[in-house]
Design a protein around this motif. Structure first.
Motif, PDB file in Angstrom:
ATOM      1  N   GLN A 174      -6.839   2.052  -8.452  1.00 61.69           N
ATOM      2  CA  GLN A 174      -7.535   2.469  -9.679  1.00 61.69           C
ATOM      3  C   GLN A 174      -6.596   3.224 -10.616  1.00 61.69           C
ATOM      4  OE1 GLN A 174     -10.956   4.679  -8.173  1.00 61.69           O
ATOM      5  NE2 GLN A 174     -12.302   3.034  -8.836  1.00 61.69           N
TER       6      GLN A 174
ATOM      7  N   TYR B 148      -9.700  -1.083   7.601  1.00 57.14           N
ATOM      8  CA  TYR B 148      -9.250  -2.461   7.395  1.00 57.14           C
ATOM      9  C   TYR B 148     -10.200  -3.494   7.982  1.00 57.14           C
ATOM     10  CZ  TYR B 148      -4.993  -0.064   6.076  1.00 57.14           C
ATOM     11  OH  TYR B 148      -4.105   0.764   5.457  1.00 57.14           O
TER      12      TYR B 148
ATOM     13  N   HIS C 215      -4.259   8.886   0.385  1.00 60.91           N
ATOM     14  CA  HIS C 215      -5.342   8.737   1.349  1.00 60.91           C
ATOM     15  C   HIS C 215      -6.225   7.523   1.114  1.00 60.91           C
ATOM     16  CE1 HIS C 215      -6.662  11.247  -2.017  1.00 60.91           C
ATOM     17  NE2 HIS C 215      -7.829  10.670  -1.844  1.00 60.91           N
ATOM     18  N   SER C 216      -6.037   6.792   0.030  1.00 56.33           N
ATOM     19  CA  SER C 216      -6.899   5.639  -0.223  1.00 56.33           C
ATOM     20  C   SER C 216      -6.161   4.646  -1.107  1.00 56.33           C
ATOM     21  CB  SER C 216      -8.195   6.082  -0.903  1.00 56.33           C
ATOM     22  OG  SER C 216      -8.843   4.967  -1.510  1.00 56.33           O
ATOM     23  N   ASP C 217      -5.904   3.446  -0.567  1.00 53.11           N
ATOM     24  CA  ASP C 217      -5.208   2.465  -1.405  1.00 53.11           C
ATOM     25  C   ASP C 217      -6.123   1.944  -2.513  1.00 53.11           C
ATOM     26  OD1 ASP C 217      -6.780   0.897   0.257  1.00 53.11           O
ATOM     27  OD2 ASP C 217      -5.111  -0.200   1.157  1.00 53.11           O
ATOM     28  N   LEU C 218      -7.431   2.067  -2.334  1.00 52.25           N
ATOM     29  CA  LEU C 218      -8.355   1.685  -3.397  1.00 52.25           C
ATOM     30  C   LEU C 218      -8.238   2.648  -4.585  1.00 52.25           C
ATOM     31  CD1 LEU C 218     -11.434   0.962  -1.122  1.00 52.25           C
ATOM     32  CD2 LEU C 218     -10.218  -0.767  -2.452  1.00 52.25           C
ATOM     33  N   ARG C 219      -8.188   3.937  -4.273  1.00 56.28           N
ATOM     34  CA  ARG C 219      -8.044   4.916  -5.355  1.00 56.28           C
ATOM     35  C   ARG C 219      -6.664   4.816  -6.005  1.00 56.28           C
ATOM     36  NH1 ARG C 219     -12.334   8.147  -5.967  1.00 56.28           N
ATOM     37  NH2 ARG C 219     -13.643   8.439  -4.131  1.00 56.28           N
TER      38      ARG C 219
ATOM     39  N   ILE D 212     -13.340  -6.582  -7.287  1.00 56.64           N
ATOM     40  CA  ILE D 212     -12.443  -6.504  -6.139  1.00 56.64           C
ATOM     41  C   ILE D 212     -12.567  -7.791  -5.326  1.00 56.64           C
ATOM     42  CG2 ILE D 212     -11.860  -5.243  -4.035  1.00 56.64           C
ATOM     43  CD1 ILE D 212     -12.953  -2.761  -5.186  1.00 56.64           C
TER      44      ILE D 212
ATOM     45  N   ALA E 155      -7.869  14.487   4.922  1.00 57.02           N
ATOM     46  CA  ALA E 155      -8.049  13.932   3.571  1.00 57.02           C
ATOM     47  C   ALA E 155      -8.164  12.413   3.579  1.00 57.02           C
ATOM     48  CB  ALA E 155      -6.896  14.363   2.667  1.00 57.02           C
ATOM     49  N   ASN E 156      -7.487  11.726   4.497  1.00 57.90           N
ATOM     50  CA  ASN E 156      -7.547  10.262   4.470  1.00 57.90           C
ATOM     51  C   ASN E 156      -8.860   9.741   5.057  1.00 57.90           C
ATOM     52  OD1 ASN E 156      -7.331  10.345   7.252  1.00 57.90           O
ATOM     53  ND2 ASN E 156      -5.259   9.511   7.336  1.00 57.90           N
TER      54      ASN E 156
ATOM     55  N   LEU F  84     -15.379   3.427  -2.207  1.00 53.09           N
ATOM     56  CA  LEU F  84     -14.601   4.601  -2.611  1.00 53.09           C
ATOM     57  C   LEU F  84     -15.329   5.872  -2.238  1.00 53.09           C
ATOM     58  CD1 LEU F  84     -13.521   3.232  -6.045  1.00 53.09           C
ATOM     59  CD2 LEU F  84     -11.958   4.087  -4.306  1.00 53.09           C
TER      60      LEU F  84
ATOM     61  N   ASP G 264       0.826  -1.212   0.000  1.00 49.31           N
ATOM     62  CA  ASP G 264       0.000   0.000   0.000  1.00 49.31           C
ATOM     63  C   ASP G 264       0.859   1.262   0.000  1.00 49.31           C
ATOM     64  OD1 ASP G 264       0.812  -0.601   2.594  1.00 49.31           O
ATOM     65  OD2 ASP G 264      -1.210  -0.574   3.448  1.00 49.31           O
TER      66      ASP G 264
ATOM     67  N   MET H 241     -16.787 -11.015  -2.701  1.00 51.36           N
ATOM     68  CA  MET H 241     -15.420 -10.471  -2.771  1.00 51.36           C
ATOM     69  C   MET H 241     -14.472 -11.176  -1.817  1.00 51.36           C
ATOM     70  SD  MET H 241     -16.090  -6.401  -2.518  1.00 51.36           S
ATOM     71  CE  MET H 241     -17.266  -5.560  -3.585  1.00 51.36           C
TER      72      MET H 241
ATOM     73  N   TYR I 217      -2.818  -6.244   7.575  1.00 52.12           N
ATOM     74  CA  TYR I 217      -4.255  -6.180   7.312  1.00 52.12           C
ATOM     75  C   TYR I 217      -4.675  -6.962   6.071  1.00 52.12           C
ATOM     76  CZ  TYR I 217      -3.967  -2.534  10.800  1.00 52.12           C
ATOM     77  OH  TYR I 217      -3.727  -1.835  11.950  1.00 52.12           O
TER      78      TYR I 217
END
Lengths: 302, 302
Positions: free
Chosen positions: A191, B208, A184-188, A219, B87-88, B228, A173, B300, A208
């Protein structure tokens, strides 16, 4: 079937709250090819220097890892890494790193018998080494690259080129954040990484777990196996990647069920690896123990 | 069956990268009782001041939350919290907190009709308020307490006494570390917490997910739903706890399958809650949408 892993063989000097080891067996290729060997025929490409220890090859061969692609180069030294883990066992500090024979410009020599292997893991290596390997293969079917902050920092352009040549990217990550600038987002971040070329991205979240995201927006998520017995996290990510690709090479089909099964097994294998320094614990693991822990893990999952 | 929730009703002033809301509906009791109401009869005990807005009660009643235990006290003010998210969307800063009518010495008035309810969630409240509620109940069958850093810091002794009177404790990983002094492993922190009294501990890991650990060493793990679309994380933990207990109150049996199902649903409900400020999104959620997302989430998971 077979998985071909490109990755380092190395001497590691390790310190954790559980002890210290000098010049023990390590390297991304060692952990990944060893982990893959539980699931499929596992072949390694790497280079060692003339200080290499034959007993370290023996540890890999005892698990059936194919070492035809392990080159011993004269007048060079084996890669060396030393690091120290802090109490949380996630944060670590690199004390010394000498790429030596497997430095950034290392070009692998590919045995003829490896050129038809279709499943390929480019372990934590220079992107130039990875591309040289791809050039030498006849018809790879699934290529997945692992990467790390060192190459993001020092060889970003080559890494971006490599990303246009792989099917999947696997990374931490923090590396996903570093490579994309999305903190701020490992999902973003995942992407964004999918815009760079790969069809899927696997983000490792340390303690995690991990998730797998495809270009189509699918996902799959797996938490880490809840182990209290973390002795040495070195190679956790490499053994995760090796087991993941080993499973996929054997199932030969990226169905959701196969992907999820591979994520589950990869998590379990990584959890066994970190229960000892180097391969001290890992070398005694049998497939039955993996299956048994996978079953227990499955029972813990919602 | 029924779940009785003790928790605050409050006015929240919120700032996130997605906007700002003034004196919107909030409070641990609001989020938890609302979330529970998707699964079981949900009754709330709380107190508001004479500045309370009847339309906020209306939002809860529209979902079927039983408000017989919502007391409106004259000459006092409703609890107020204001905070800002970074932001996170995980880290936040409390700008102002006024407990007002529900301060640390708040003693709930328990309606006669609530005294036989067997499933009880002590939301993020003073431990003294929680114990006063327990004293008023006839025969609680399952009591679970949520807590937060504020009470760990200011009322640790009372909290430790409360822990000897509950079946389960639910808290964040950072709170588990704070309460035990064990910083480096939330699994080890959970083990220590089990020595304090409860039969099980649920540790929430934010983005998580969460895990449930029993005194017998059983562990159940769930990752967070990969959304997201995080607009306002306020109440994520409360809605998780409310949905979890709501499911358990309805199934009335702590079998592994029921626990895992409850963790799955709690995760999904929390993910829906955080897609809007306050109850702006949550109020329009239907059970069918929860079931549908739970099904997608299940697909998922490895």
């Amino acid at each position: 079937m077979s998985l071909l892993t490109l990755g380092s063989v190395a001497f590691d000097t390790l310190e954790s709250p559980f002890g210290r080891r000098e010049r023990t067996l390590g390297g991304s290729g060692v952990y990944a090819s060893f982990a893959a060997s539980f699931f499929t025929h596992s072949a390694l490409i790497a280079a060692a220097g003339d200080d290499w220890l034959p007993e370290y090859s023996g540890l890999l061969r005892a698990r059936g890892v194919d070492l035809e692609g392990l080159e011993i180069r004269a007048n060079t030294k084996t890669s060396f890494w030393s690091g120290r883990y802090f109490a949380n066992m996630n944060d670590r500090e690199t004390l010394q790193y000498d790429g030596n024979v497997m430095s950034g410009d290392y070009i692998p020599i590919v045995p003829e018998s490896y050129r038809d292997i279709e499943y390929v893991l480019l372990g934590n290596m220079s992107p130039l080494s990875g591309m040289a390997l791809l050039d030498a293969l006849h018809s790879p079917k699934l290529v997945v690259a692992d990467t790390m902050d060192f190459y993001i920092r020092t060889m970003r352009d080559s890494l971006m080129t490599l990303l246009t040549r792989v099917d999947g990217l696997i990374l931490n990550d923090s590396e996903a954040a570093f490579l994309t600038g999305i903190e701020h987002s490992d999902l973003r971040a995942a992407q964004r990484l999918l815009e760079f070329g790969p069809q899927f991205v696997v983000v490792k979240r340390g303690e995690y777990g991990a998730f797998w995201m495809t270009k189509e927006g699918e996902i799959y998520v797996v938490p880490a196996y809840p182990t209290l017995n973390v002795v040495d996290p070195t190679g956790a990510g490499d053994s995760f990647a090796g087991a993941l690709l080993g499973c996929l090479a054997e199932s030969r089909d990226l169905t959701p069920d196969n992907i999820k099964q591979a994520l589950l097994y990869a998590t379990v294998v990584a959890s066994l690896n970190i229960e000892g320094f180097s391969l001290e614990r890992f070398q005694f693991v049998k497939r039955a123990e993996i299956d048994e822990r996978a079953k227990r893990f499955k029972a813990m999952l919602a």
